[in-house]
Every structure is written in structure tokens, then in C-alpha cells.
Design an enzyme around this catalytic site. Sequence first.
Site, PDB file in Angstrom:
ATOM      1  N   HIS A 134       0.580   4.727  -5.849  1.00 50.09           N
ATOM      2  CA  HIS A 134      -0.266   5.598  -6.798  1.00 50.09           C
ATOM      3  C   HIS A 134      -0.076   4.806  -8.356  1.00 50.09           C
ATOM      4  O   HIS A 134      -0.303   6.431  -9.084  1.00 50.09           O
ATOM      5  CB  HIS A 134      -0.720   7.028  -6.719  1.00 50.09           C
ATOM      6  CG  HIS A 134      -0.689   7.298  -4.675  1.00 50.09           C
ATOM      7  ND1 HIS A 134      -0.520   8.107  -4.017  1.00 50.09           N
ATOM      8  CD2 HIS A 134      -2.016   5.800  -4.395  1.00 50.09           C
ATOM      9  CE1 HIS A 134      -1.461   8.168  -3.155  1.00 50.09           C
ATOM     10  NE2 HIS A 134      -2.248   6.881  -3.057  1.00 50.09           N
ATOM     11  N   ARG A 150      -5.306  -5.534  -7.749  1.00 53.37           N
ATOM     12  CA  ARG A 150      -3.974  -4.759  -6.673  1.00 53.37           C
ATOM     13  C   ARG A 150      -3.094  -4.892  -5.757  1.00 53.37           C
ATOM     14  O   ARG A 150      -3.870  -5.312  -4.918  1.00 53.37           O
ATOM     15  CB  ARG A 150      -5.271  -2.962  -5.972  1.00 53.37           C
ATOM     16  CG  ARG A 150      -4.283  -1.748  -5.979  1.00 53.37           C
ATOM     17  CD  ARG A 150      -4.572  -1.018  -4.789  1.00 53.37           C
ATOM     18  NE  ARG A 150      -3.541  -0.237  -4.267  1.00 53.37           N
ATOM     19  CZ  ARG A 150      -3.517   0.564  -3.835  1.00 53.37           C
ATOM     20  NH1 ARG A 150      -4.852   0.472  -2.597  1.00 53.37           N
ATOM     21  NH2 ARG A 150      -2.440   1.612  -3.053  1.00 53.37           N
TER      22      ARG A 150
END
Length: 397
Positions: free
Chosen positions: A176, A87
Amino acid sequence: MSSRNVLVINSGSSSIKFALVNEDSEQFPIQGLAERLGSSDAVLNWQLGDEKHVAQLHGADHKEAFERLLPLVQKASQGKLTGIGHRVVHGGAHFTEASALNREVIDVIRRAAVLAPLHNPAGLIGIEAAMALYPELTQVAVFDTAFHQTMPAHAYRYAVPEHLYTDHNVRRYGFHGTSHMYVSRKAAVMTGLPVEDSCWLTAHLGNGCSTAAVVNGESLDTSMGLTPLEGLVMGTRSGDVDPSLHNHLARTLGWDTQRIETVLTKESGLLGLSGLSNDMRTLIEAREKGDERATLAIEVFCYRLAKSLAGMACALPRLDGLIFTGGIGENASLVRSKTLDYMRLFNFKLDEAANQKCVRGEGGIISAENHPRVLVIPTNEERQIAIETLALIDAHA
């Protein structure tokens, strides 16, 4: 052909969150968190099946933590690790999808650190350590910002002089992205709609919070901007404030920009309003006992969330449903009902029994019959990162 395993890594400045994702299993064979890295009380917590374990790391840095956790992952995967997905918070405008990691991609991530000084350097520490230990494995960067790169210019541009955009990349990026992508696609499957012909409002609510408008599988708007501070009230972040607040605080209190940023990112939000906690569970308990500041914090949170969702609706040609996700979105039935009470013009109405039932990983449709669809969908960012990692590996096979 046996099912494949992907190690998903989320590296912070002093932590590594990890999960082994098997493409054919809903459960993670192993997952865990190495935290307080670089300090004498560094520790590794992991869960293998139903068993929980802990090991002291005593001053270990990221590379040493990886050297400790990777054998555990290898054993859990029976030596069959297909790739590693990282990520990465900020990819700037450069990345519109996941990218295989190489020196060029790492250099771009490093340059984007000016836009995410707390997140990107920490992510790079994890990337460098994992690549040093597993140079033969395909490693992939999955960017929080990539999903939102489909926003049109009228959604991502700020009304500032052109050169700030062209020369300094001052624009809205959004975050997000893996969560908004995952739940909007899951909602389409749940409701029998094609992803490419579906329209959703999504609300990712945790310690960090954001909303998005997702049309035909693409993000057309989102509440976070240049940084994750823009938008909703969050756990410790203020969300939107008057841009001149910085000048006001500097003039009246003599604060420098670092102090102001610390206040707005770490001392505001639910914590600042309540003076009690950034945890919604604690505030709901305090509200039930009559705590006025906790009550106000919840009310501000829900009102600002409702305003944001209503604004996101401007990007939708129609509404197929509103999705709640994230720790608060998945568990706080009070937040869901209060937010929709502020959106009366949309004709939302909840099935209260269904709303109360959706906690602790239980999802589903919670809207009353003959009213616009409202869903609770547990997010799974690790699985989305694994999906994108495997898709990239397949594309280059």
C-alpha cells in the site's frame, strides 16, 4: 502547454482496473474495470464523465480486453496520452522508486513473483499486453513496496538466520505504499507543514489493511511484511497469527500448506470472525441488529488496529497527526471512534459531528480542539501513480 494524460492500470489475474488521469483535473475523464477475464461472462464496465457503460467481452483475455478499452481511453484523452503507469505489487528490495519498463525491469518483476505469486504474474500480463499495443509510449512500473524501502534494518529484518535474508530475501517489505505516500503528503499540505518536516501515523483500511509510520516523507515502519498477510485483521486475511499455527493445523487437521494459506488469506479476517461478510458496512448493520459475531469482528478489528498504530508510534520523533484512509477508513466513523477509544494514552478525542460527516469522499480534520490531530483523507492511488509516472517522464526528458 496542454495538460497531460496518464493511463493508470492495475492488472489482476482475471481483471484490469484502469483510469485516465489528467494532471490538471480532479476528476478522471474515464475509468473502469474489465473483470472475469478468460471466462464466458467477461465484462467491461466503464464510466465516461457521469455516464456509465457496460460491454460483454465473451471469453476475452487481457490483451483482448486492452484492445477493447484502449480506444475508449484514446477517445477520452483526445489522442493525447503521455504515458502508462502500471501498479506492481512487489518490487522486492530492488526498486526504491518508480521505474521505466524495459526487459531488465520486467525480468526483475518476474523474479520477484516468488514473493507475490498471486499479484506479480497478473501485473505482468497487463504490462506485456499494454507494451505490445503501445510500444511507442513510455510505460512505468510503480511498486507498492517501493515507498517502504526507506525502513531501517531494525524495522524490516526478521529474527531468522542470516542466510534466509541474504540468500532468499526473507525480510519485511510492506505494501500500500502509494496510498501511504499520497495521504501523508496530502496531510502535510492540508495542515501547512513541510512534507520534509512532518510525522504521521497512517491507516489504510479496505479489504486489505495496513498501517505505517511516515517521517519527513519517508516510511520508517509498516504493518505488512514479506507478504500482505502480516499485520492487521483484514477483510478475508487473518493478519498476525502464531507462526506455529501452520504446524498445529497440519498436525491436528492434516491440512497441507496450500489449504492453510487459503484459509488464512481468503476465509479469515472479518469474514472468518463474523461468519457473515468481509464487508464492514454489512457488519456494522448486523451489529446494530444485535449480531454478536459481527460485533466481535468489529471489536477485534479496531483493537488490533489500535495496537498496530500504537506500535508504529515507536518510529516517530513526534506526532503531527493520525490519518485514516481506504474504503473503511474513509467511511466507517464507528471504526475510527472505536479505534481511538483503545488509544486513550495518546489523548485522542474526536469531534463527533466532524467524524460523522466524513463519508463518501468527504475528508477533513475530525479531532476535537486541543487534542492530537486526526484526519480523514480519501486516498487516490491512481493519481499518485500518475504523479510518479509523469515525474519519471520529466526526469528523462
